[in-house]
Structure formats: C-alpha cells, structure tokens
Scaffold this motif. Sequence first.
Motif: not given
Length: 505
Positions: A239-261
């Motif tokens: 749930d963070t975008t502080a490390a995001f740099s690209a304006r558009k991205q395909l298949f990002p490795k992390d989540h804006l909304f992480a799964p609820i374990l």
Amino acid sequence: MRTTTQLIGLLLAVSTLTAYAQAPTSPTSKTLTPAEQKRQERLQREIEAQRKFKAEMAERQRQYFAEQAEKERKRKEREAQKEAQKRGETPTAKTEAPKSVPSSTAPASAPAPATSPVTAPPAATSPISTAPADAPTPTPSKASTADREREARRASEAARQEQAAREKAARQAQDAQNREAAQKQRDALQQQREAARRQAELERQQQQQQRDAERALERQTKEQRRREEAATAVATRPDTTAAFSARKQLFPKDHLFAPILLDPLQSQTYGSVLPLFVSNGERYEGTIVPFAFGLQKPFFRRQTGTNRASEWALDVASFTQFEVYKDEKINKQRRQLINTDYRVGISYHLRRGPGTWRFRAYHLSSHLGDDFIIRNQLNFRLPNAVNYELIDATYSQQIRDVRVYGGLGVGLRISQERKPLSAQAGFWYKKPSTKNSQLVGGLDLKMWQQTNFRPGVKAGIGTTVGQGPNNLTFLLETYAGFRPYSIYEADRVFWLGVGVYLQPF
C-alpha cells in the motif's frame, strides 16, 4: 677474757657482713630508649611536684601551729591579767622579747620556735611575766593540748581535702582534655565521612549523567536506525507508492492494495493443517487440511503523483479442503476431497494520500468433492447458495506498523437465491525492518446477510520470512463462526491449527 675477745670479734664480723649485705648495689648501667627516657623524666617531674607539694603543706601546717600557739599565749596572758586585777595587783605585761631570769624567781621559758616536722607542733616563744613572786605562773592545761590536737587534725583534714580537690580538678581537667580530643576526633571523622559522602554523591551524579548521555545516544541511534529502516521498508511495504517512479508500468512487482492474509477467501496461496476442528458442537475425528492456490496480480499501473496512483489486478483462486481420517471398516487411513470453491474476478486499486481503495467484482462457485458425495451417499441435488457474483469496496490505511481496513459488498443475485449484503473489517501488524524475519499478527472479521450477519472471525500470529511482497509467512491460526467454504456455510465451526502462506506473484 680470751672467750670474751673472741665473742666480740665474731659479733664484729657478723655486723660487717650484715652491713655489706644491706649496702645498696649500684644498678647495672643500661642504655634507655627515648620513650623510656621520657617516661623516666615524667616520673621524676611527678616525684618533684609531689615533694614540693608536701614541703608546701608542711610549711603551711607549721605556720598554722605557730599562729595557734601565739593565740593561745595571748589568751593565757589576758586570763593572767584578769586574775591579777581580781587580786588587786597590776601586772606589767612585756611584749618585747623575753629575757633570762634566775630559776629561783620564775621558771625559764622555752627557746625561740624553730622549724619542726609536720608530726609535732613547734614550740612558741612565751614572755617572762614580771608579776610578783607570789603570783602563780600559768601552765598549759589538758584542754589546750586537746584543742591543739583537734586543730592539727583539722589542718591535716583540710590539707587532705585540698589534695583531693587538686586531684579532682586535675582529673576533671584531664577528662575535659580527653573529651575535647575525642570530640575533635569525632568531628574529624564526621568531616571525613561527609567528604566521602559528597565524593560518592558526585561520582553517582557523574555516573547518572553518563548513563543519561548513553541512553540519549542510544535513543538517537535507535531513532536513526528506525528512520533508516522505515525509509528502506517504505519501498517494500504494501500500500505505498513512494518507490514508484514510472508514470505507467506493466505487471508491477508489488501492490497498491496488498492481499488480506487472514481473509479465508483471499486470492493467495496457502496450506493449513487443522488437528482441532469442531462442527456444530461435534469434534471431527480426524484432521481437516485446507489449501488454496491463487493470486492477486497487478497487470497495469498508472501514477499521477506522489501517493496518487491506480492499477488493475487479476483476482483468481481455488479453495480446496481435504479430510484425513481413519476408516474403521478397513482399519486404514483415508485422504478424501471434501469441497472445492472457485473464484475469478478483477479488481481496481486506487491510491489517494495515506490510504488505498480496492474496488472488486468476482464470481464464486462451490462444488462438493466426489469422495464426500460417495462417502455420505448423496444421490440427489442440494440447494447451493454459494454460487454468486459480488462487487465490494474496501479501504486500507497504514498507521505506523499496523494496517487497518474495512469494506462493504453487495451480491448481484436475486434475494431468493442469496441475500446480498456483506461486510469485512480487520487489522494486520508487521513491524518494518531490514531483517529477514518479522513478527506479524492480526484479525479478520466477515459477516454475511446470508448467515444472519453471524460473524466469522479468523486470527493468527507468527512470523514473515523475506523482504518485499513475495514472502513466506508462518502462522498459528484459529477461526470461529460460519463455515467459510462449501454449500454448508450455515454450519457453526471452530478450528485451531497452523498455516503457511505464500504470495508467489
């Protein structure tokens, strides 16, 4: 004559030997130490002081006896004058020094007084009376001798009391000196103790200041480390975008909304072993083994600014439950399929400020396993309300080390098939750290109108291994509420076991 001479010679020899034996022998000369010399000098001074004191007292006693004798002489002279006046005679008293007269006229007086020892009173000078021959010469009486003896005893007692007073005064002076010395010693000791106490207090204050400085430095170090860890973990925290740099991205490795374990129907991969499973108040004689294979994979992300981003994610999973029990008929352990639920959907994640929204739509259907149908001889169709479509909205926010979330859902089937409303809330704790393992734990609560809003609560605590979103989590978990899987969702169940959770994508 010869015998007498021999006896006299023998007596002389014995006398000579006796005198020789009694003669003091000179002591053997011995070299005295300085301490012995001081002690001998002090002893000599004390002896000399006592000798002077005795001589002084003897002189005072002699003067006292002389004065008393003079008073006695004058008293007798006055008595003689009075006696002569009574007889009609006028005696002529001479106050000058007496002269010698013939013994036939008057008795000779004693010579002038001389210094006598303390034990005997000195003789007083008595003038020769010029009274007529027929007047009787006064003689000392027994009363005068008794008075002198009493006066002598009084003088001796006075001297003794004076000596005792002097000794008492000396003792008091010595005691006062000793007390003063002892008080000085106590004062010095008290000063030393006070100085030692002040020194100890100063050292204690210095040590306390040093400890405070060390604690402050340690706090600063921990705070700096925490900031560094937080800064490092920001890039890997869900749930963070502080490390995001690209304006558009395909298949990002992390989540804006992480799964609820802890959500039993979350699209993820996990496996659990539940040795304690209770259904409708009856404990199952065996072990339930649920597992799932699924993923929530973002495939397109767009960032418009700091903490402003959105993404689309694919949401698919299958949830399967096996039972492991001992078949008493064949005396053999069996592993059979109970149920499998399938879900497929799509979700849209929207990040705005500190929180993230998840908007989701999915289809879920439940299917009993063949082993379960055969074992329970189910040869007829059962009503299945767990075959529906649903849309929901959930909000999540990270508050320091705790993630909190809550949401509402609405089913798309008609109410005759399934009641529409659902709700979900919970929290998840994970301390950001650069270490390979972190303590995690949380609680999830879900309610369905279909089960009369009876809550289903799942809780767990354990540890997460690895960094980033693709980590491995080990949990001790428990659940209580409606059955989250299969068409028998109205059953009341409780379980306790362990689980392993994995986010492969």
